[in-house]
Write a protein that holds these residues in place. Structure first.
Motif, PDB file in Angstrom:
ATOM      1  N   LEU A 116     -25.998  -2.628 -24.342  1.00  0.00           N
ATOM      2  CA  LEU A 116     -25.531  -1.254 -24.466  1.00  0.00           C
ATOM      3  C   LEU A 116     -24.721  -1.057 -25.734  1.00  0.00           C
ATOM      4  N   TYR A 117     -23.910  -2.048 -26.104  1.00  0.00           N
ATOM      5  CA  TYR A 117     -23.113  -1.943 -27.329  1.00  0.00           C
ATOM      6  C   TYR A 117     -24.011  -1.902 -28.561  1.00  0.00           C
ATOM      7  N   ASP A 118     -25.044  -2.738 -28.602  1.00  0.00           N
ATOM      8  CA  ASP A 118     -25.951  -2.739 -29.755  1.00  0.00           C
ATOM      9  C   ASP A 118     -26.696  -1.411 -29.883  1.00  0.00           C
TER      10      ASP A 118
ATOM     11  N   ASN B 104     -24.586   4.485 -36.083  1.00  0.00           N
ATOM     12  CA  ASN B 104     -24.761   4.155 -37.496  1.00  0.00           C
ATOM     13  C   ASN B 104     -26.165   3.608 -37.691  1.00  0.00           C
ATOM     14  N   PRO B 105     -27.131   4.429 -38.113  1.00  0.00           N
ATOM     15  CA  PRO B 105     -28.510   3.947 -38.249  1.00  0.00           C
ATOM     16  C   PRO B 105     -28.685   2.867 -39.305  1.00  0.00           C
ATOM     17  N   TYR B 106     -27.748   2.746 -40.235  1.00  0.00           N
ATOM     18  CA  TYR B 106     -27.875   1.750 -41.304  1.00  0.00           C
ATOM     19  C   TYR B 106     -27.155   0.450 -40.958  1.00  0.00           C
ATOM     20  N   ILE B 107     -26.879   0.226 -39.694  1.00  0.00           N
ATOM     21  CA  ILE B 107     -26.114  -0.960 -39.312  1.00  0.00           C
ATOM     22  C   ILE B 107     -26.908  -2.224 -39.565  1.00  0.00           C
ATOM     23  N   TRP B 108     -28.264  -2.169 -39.437  1.00  0.00           N
ATOM     24  CA  TRP B 108     -29.068  -3.374 -39.641  1.00  0.00           C
ATOM     25  C   TRP B 108     -29.089  -3.772 -41.118  1.00  0.00           C
TER      26      TRP B 108
END
Length: 636
Positions: free
Chosen positions: A427-429, A436-440
């Motif tokens: 759930l946290y991921d 934040n879509p740019y987290i990866w």
């Protein structure tokens, strides 16, 4: 066996599903085999054999003698009877329609009454279905008056006489006939059509009988009222109203003076029959209808009240109203039963397996499973540590930043702990990716940066220059490289307590001192002018040639050793330093090779001198026999 709710009032799960969704049979068997030797499953055991149904269970009850447990479920519609003496399933019997609820009319399972969903009442004995009768309208609950052998069936809808009242059907088991039903006010139906009434017609939802004391009967209705009837006068004696929502659960205490009721909105109230005002009002917290209410007593004579909806079971202190403990299964609850005079609680639920919970503070284990007390005692002595490998700790502001604040108190994915919550890792991921879509991309750049830093740390770095004791600093740096710790700032060089060791001349290591040479015998220290280290002079054997050799080495005194074997010519003396061999492996000497004039050893000799060996006897033939080595003709 697993500790479900650690704390001041621990709760142990004896049996029950561990997942909300039932697993396929083949997958459940595989997991059972694979987890057989897991340390976490060492305390697992099967309390009752086949204590389950194919799909779900509807109701469960324990007989008065405690030797039998009857439960009903689906699919196909059936009921099971378990023997507590054998801890196994005694028999299973299928029915024509699904069971709503049932009662045990005798002290064991031999006489039971079943209310079916097709408006029928079935009487069962060990041989099978003894008799079946049909009700005019659908029944909601069952109650039994032992003094009169009467069965009470609260029903849905209005009576057929046009009075606009609800009915409670009465069946006399001694005479085998229906009696005149009791009229209960369930409200007026604006659109009366047919015998049953409209969709929103009122109903008598639940019934309760104080059979061990005064025998008063109470009926909860859909218009938030409770009506009391006296079976001796066959009439209404009191009405208790003003509740929040429909009355869905009722229960009398053992002394018959206290009544607990639950509503469809999750409100719980307790009343003294001598006072119309509630003694206690509590909220279950889920906003769901209350399904079961049970009065209980602890071994210390403390009165408790159990309330259950389909999500959670809570036990309250009847006097103070404080929450004593709670149980939250993984599946929805349909019915709750308590084993008398024990701490065992059984539940009928939507899962395949039925639940069994044990609360040691509520009482001892039933006599048919007394071994549970020993297991609980062993588990209490074990040290318990909770690990949250699959959870992430977040504070309340961090939850709000991820838009997860609305889940507080509504799901078990958030576990409260200290000043924050443990959030499930999945759930946290997902929430972090949405926020934040740019987290990866940031995570990938971070991984690359960490990898580059790791490669830099493995490179050979220059030695740090210091003012004093440079050799000591180099030695420490080499040790750090051997230990794969390239950062020498973490060692002695970076410690402020040893700062003067590499800065102040007073702390300089004197390598020519006797203490240094005794601690470091293998270290070769050059002389003042860069010459080899000085040696101690042997004043006992000094010759005239030693002066010239000593003069070549400087003003230092050089020890000379002279040979005691003089076979003609002048004795040749050499210095000990020039005769010292390097530290290498010992090599074998060839015959005839000249190694030295004298072997010098520093091994201490024993005080007791060994006696000289006796001389070998002389060979008499040595004088008369000619040696072959001196034969002249052999050389030709």
């Amino acid at each position: 066996m697993k500790l479900l709710n650690p704390g001041t009032v621990p709760v142990y799960t004896i049996a029950g599903p561990s997942t909300a969704r039932p697993l396929p049979d083949w997958l459940a068997r595989r997991r059972k085999r694979s987890s057989k030797y897991d340390p976490e499953n060492q305390n697992n055991f099967e309390l009752l054999q086949e204590f389950e149904f194919e799909e779900a269970s509807n109701c469960v009850r324990v007989s008065e003698d405690g030797n039998w447990i009857m439960s009903s479920g689906t699919y196909k519609p059936q009921f099971h009877v378990h023997s507590t003496q054998e801890l196994s399933l005694s028999f299973a019997r299928h029915t024509k329609s699904e069971n709503t609820t049932f009662l045990l009319l005798s002290s064991d399972y031999s006489k039971s009454l079943h209310l079916q969903s097709d408006r029928s009442l079935e009487f069962h004995t060990p041989m099978g279905c003894h008799y079946e009768t049909r009700l005019p309208r659908f029944g909601r609950d069952l109650a039994y008056i032992r003094q009169n052998t009467e069965v009470l069936v609260p029903a849905v809808g209005l009576s057929s006489d046009g009075s606009g009242m609800g009915e409670v059907f009465r069946l006399d088991l001694e005479r085998g006939q229906y009696l005149r039903p009791w009229q209960i006010n369930v409200g007026e139906d604006e659109a009366i059509s047919g015998l049953q009434g409209s969709i929103n017609v009122g109903a008598v939802n639940v019934a309760a009988v104080a059979e061990s004391t005064h025998g008063l009967c109470a009926f909860g209705t859909s218009i938030s009222t409770v009506e009391f009837f006296d079976p001796r006068t066959k009439g209404r004696v009191a009405v208790l109203g003003g509740h929040d929502g429909e009355v869905t659960a009722l229960d009398f205490s053992k002394d018959g003076l206290s009544l607990a009721l639950g509503t469809a909105h999750g409100q719980i109230s307790t009343f003294d029959l001598r006072n119309p005002r509630p003694l206690l009002k509590k909220d279950q917290g889920m906003g769901l209808p209350i399904k079961s209410l049970i009065h209980m007593t602890t071994p210390t004579e403390e009165r408790k009240l159990l309330s259950a909806d389909k999500r959670i079971i809570k036990i309250w202190d009847e006097h103070s109203g404080d929450l004593w403990t709670s149980i939250e299964p993984m599946v929805d609850i349909n019915h709750v039963a308590h084993c008398p005079d024990s701490g065992m609680i059984l539940t009928a639920n939507e899962g395949k397996q039925m639940h069994s919970f044990f609360i040691p503070n509520l009482g001892l284990a039933p006599r048919w499973c007394h071994f549970v007390d020993s297991l609980v005692h062993e588990m209490e002595n074990e040290t318990r540590t909770e690990t949250y490998d699959n959870f992430k700790f977040l504070t309340v502001p961090e939850l709000k930043a991820l838009s997860l604040g609305h889940l507080v108190g509504k799901t078990n994915l958030l576990r409260p702990y200290m000043h924050g919550y443990f959030v499930a890792a999945k759930l946290y991921d997902q929430a972090r990716l949405i926020a934040n879509p740019y987290i990866w991309e940031e995570e990938r750049a971070k991984r690359i940066r960490e990898k580059v830093e790791k490669e830099r740390a493995s490179r050979i770095r220059g030695v740090k220059k210091v003012k004093v004791n440079q050799k000591l600093a180099d030695k420490m740096s080499k040790r750090q490289e051997i230990k794969q710790k390239a950062d020498i700032e973490d060692a002695v060089l970076g410690d402020s307590r040893f700062g003067k060791l590499f800065e102040d001349e007073d702390f300089k290591v004197d390598e020519t001192s006797w203490e240094f040479r005794s601690l470091n015998p293998s270290t070769q220290v050059p002389g003042r002018d860069g010459a080899p280290p000085a040696a101690v002079e042997d004043s006992g054997d000094e010759s005239s040639d030693g002066g010239s050799n000593a003069g070549d080495a400087g003003d230092e005194v050089v020890m000379q050793v002279s040979s005691s074997r003089v076979q003609g010519g002048r004795a040749k003396d050499t210095a000990i330093g020039s005769r010292a061999q390097k530290y290498t492996r010992t090599t074998k000497t060839r015959p005839g090779e000249v190694v030295g004039e004298k072997n010098v050893t520093f091994v201490p000799e024993s005080k007791r001198k060994d006696k000289a060996p006796p001389p070998a006897p002389a060979d008499k033939r040595s004088d008369t026999r000619r040696s072959a080595s001196t034969n002249t003709f052999r050389r030709l």
